[in-house]
Every structure is written in C-alpha cells, then in structure tokens.
Motif scaffolding. Structure first.
Motif, PDB file in Angstrom:
ATOM      1  N   LEU A   1       0.813  -1.259   0.196  1.00 11.42           N
ATOM      2  CA  LEU A   1       0.018   0.008   0.019  1.00 11.42           C
ATOM      3  C   LEU A   1       0.863   1.031   0.031  1.00 11.42           C
ATOM      4  O   LEU A   1       0.576   2.371  -0.675  1.00 11.42           O
ATOM      5  N   TYR A   2       1.913   1.286   0.768  1.00  9.61           N
ATOM      6  CA  TYR A   2       2.671   2.299   0.754  1.00  9.61           C
ATOM      7  C   TYR A   2       3.540   2.615  -0.689  1.00  9.61           C
ATOM      8  O   TYR A   2       3.596   3.814  -1.174  1.00  9.61           O
ATOM      9  N   LYS A   3       3.966   1.437  -1.073  1.00 15.82           N
ATOM     10  CA  LYS A   3       4.582   1.736  -2.332  1.00 15.82           C
ATOM     11  C   LYS A   3       3.628   2.264  -3.506  1.00 15.82           C
ATOM     12  O   LYS A   3       3.899   2.896  -4.373  1.00 15.82           O
ATOM     13  N   VAL A   4       2.461   1.702  -3.389  1.00 18.43           N
ATOM     14  CA  VAL A   4       1.276   2.024  -4.274  1.00 18.43           C
ATOM     15  C   VAL A   4       1.079   3.706  -4.240  1.00 18.43           C
ATOM     16  O   VAL A   4       0.943   4.596  -4.971  1.00 18.43           O
ATOM     17  N   SER A   5       1.003   4.230  -2.746  1.00 20.21           N
ATOM     18  CA  SER A   5       0.814   5.392  -2.270  1.00 20.21           C
ATOM     19  C   SER A   5       1.886   6.419  -2.912  1.00 20.21           C
ATOM     20  O   SER A   5       1.909   7.470  -3.265  1.00 20.21           O
ATOM     21  N   GLN A   6       3.297   5.796  -3.288  1.00 16.21           N
ATOM     22  CA  GLN A   6       4.257   6.472  -3.740  1.00 16.21           C
ATOM     23  C   GLN A   6       4.482   6.350  -5.293  1.00 16.21           C
ATOM     24  O   GLN A   6       5.364   6.939  -5.802  1.00 16.21           O
ATOM     25  N   GLY A   7       3.464   5.703  -5.695  1.00  9.25           N
ATOM     26  CA  GLY A   7       3.588   5.992  -7.362  1.00  9.25           C
ATOM     27  C   GLY A   7       4.351   4.620  -7.837  1.00  9.25           C
ATOM     28  O   GLY A   7       4.718   4.726  -9.193  1.00  9.25           O
ATOM     29  N   TRP A   8       4.562   3.553  -7.200  1.00 10.55           N
ATOM     30  CA  TRP A   8       5.180   2.650  -7.743  1.00 10.55           C
ATOM     31  C   TRP A   8       4.396   1.981  -8.856  1.00 10.55           C
ATOM     32  O   TRP A   8       4.914   1.376  -9.623  1.00 10.55           O
ATOM     33  N   TRP A   9       3.103   1.795  -8.346  1.00 15.67           N
ATOM     34  CA  TRP A   9       2.464   1.112  -9.709  1.00 15.67           C
ATOM     35  C   TRP A   9       1.256   2.211  -9.993  1.00 15.67           C
ATOM     36  O   TRP A   9       0.266   2.506  -9.285  1.00 15.67           O
ATOM     37  N   PRO A  10       1.461   2.394 -11.236  1.00 22.08           N
ATOM     38  CA  PRO A  10       0.040   2.960 -11.890  1.00 22.08           C
ATOM     39  C   PRO A  10      -1.223   2.472 -11.564  1.00 22.08           C
ATOM     40  O   PRO A  10      -0.929   1.149 -12.026  1.00 22.08           O
ATOM     41  N   SER A  11      -2.249   3.024 -11.272  1.00 18.65           N
ATOM     42  CA  SER A  11      -3.438   2.362 -11.248  1.00 18.65           C
ATOM     43  C   SER A  11      -3.871   1.567 -12.331  1.00 18.65           C
ATOM     44  O   SER A  11      -4.469   0.551 -12.247  1.00 18.65           O
ATOM     45  N   ALA A  12      -3.477   2.074 -13.580  1.00 22.07           N
ATOM     46  CA  ALA A  12      -3.844   1.280 -14.581  1.00 22.07           C
ATOM     47  C   ALA A  12      -3.131  -0.072 -14.912  1.00 22.07           C
ATOM     48  O   ALA A  12      -3.641  -0.893 -15.704  1.00 22.07           O
ATOM     49  N   ALA A  13      -1.953  -0.281 -14.290  1.00 20.74           N
ATOM     50  CA  ALA A  13      -1.048  -1.573 -14.705  1.00 20.74           C
ATOM     51  C   ALA A  13      -1.235  -2.381 -13.433  1.00 20.74           C
ATOM     52  O   ALA A  13      -0.290  -2.823 -12.648  1.00 20.74           O
ATOM     53  N   ALA A  14      -2.458  -2.905 -12.985  1.00 20.25           N
ATOM     54  CA  ALA A  14      -2.662  -3.931 -12.024  1.00 20.25           C
ATOM     55  C   ALA A  14      -2.001  -5.112 -12.531  1.00 20.25           C
ATOM     56  O   ALA A  14      -2.944  -6.077 -13.113  1.00 20.25           O
ATOM     57  N   SER A  15      -0.803  -5.369 -12.736  1.00 24.26           N
ATOM     58  CA  SER A  15      -0.474  -6.577 -13.059  1.00 24.26           C
ATOM     59  C   SER A  15      -0.025  -7.865 -12.214  1.00 24.26           C
ATOM     60  O   SER A  15       0.036  -7.631 -10.951  1.00 24.26           O
ATOM     61  N   LYS A  16      -0.144  -9.126 -12.646  1.00 21.96           N
ATOM     62  CA  LYS A  16       0.149  -9.881 -11.743  1.00 21.96           C
ATOM     63  C   LYS A  16       1.797 -10.530 -11.522  1.00 21.96           C
ATOM     64  O   LYS A  16       2.189 -11.354 -10.700  1.00 21.96           O
ATOM     65  N   ASP A  17       2.603  -9.752 -12.169  1.00 21.52           N
ATOM     66  CA  ASP A  17       4.174 -10.276 -12.111  1.00 21.52           C
ATOM     67  C   ASP A  17       4.708  -9.245 -11.006  1.00 21.52           C
ATOM     68  O   ASP A  17       5.402  -8.247 -11.253  1.00 21.52           O
ATOM     69  N   VAL A  18       4.410  -9.670  -9.795  1.00 19.74           N
ATOM     70  CA  VAL A  18       5.122  -8.549  -8.764  1.00 19.74           C
ATOM     71  C   VAL A  18       5.482  -9.839  -7.773  1.00 19.74           C
ATOM     72  O   VAL A  18       5.201 -10.765  -7.741  1.00 19.74           O
TER      73      VAL A  18
END
Ligand SMILES: [Zn+2]
Length: 71
Positions: A54-71
C-alpha cells in the motif's frame, strides 16, 4: 448500495484463457485467479492488503492502470 471508501474493491478481469483475475483496487494486487468468477469471492473476503505494498502504491510505484500479476 454505497461502497465504503475504506473497503477494497475487487474488479474482475477475464484473461485470454478464460480464467478470471480479481484485482484489489487499494494495493493493486491480483488477489486470485480462478476458472470461475464465483471462486474469486472467498479469496476477496480473505484478502488483507499488504502494508508495504500500500505504501509503495501511494508512492506511485504502480500506476493504477497497470494492475499486473507479475509482482
Ligand atoms: Zn489489497
């Protein structure tokens, strides 16, 4: 029915092979992949967002459009 903003929401995405992905809109994780859409719901109920993620997402690590499964 009003969705609560505090609760994650899980849109489903159909894959090319006919299976379904459930995506958490809060942490952008692929919560589950299943052949039948209804098989996703138990995984959604059990899902707890990862704090670090969640922290990384909030920091913009993952653009919301790119919900990919390769994490
Ligand atoms: Zn989540």
């Amino acid at each position: 029915m009003m969705p609560s903003p505090a609760q994650p929401h899980f849109p489903h995405r159909q894959n090319g092979d006919g299976s379904y992905d459930s995506i958490c809109t809060r942490c952008l994780a692929t919560v589950a992949t299943a052949q039948k859409e209804e098989q996703l719901y138990p995984c959604e109920l059990a899902h707890v967002c990862d704090r670090l993620r969640l922290y990384k997402v909030s920091q913009g690590w993952w653009p919301s459009a790119a919900a990919s499964k390769d994490v």
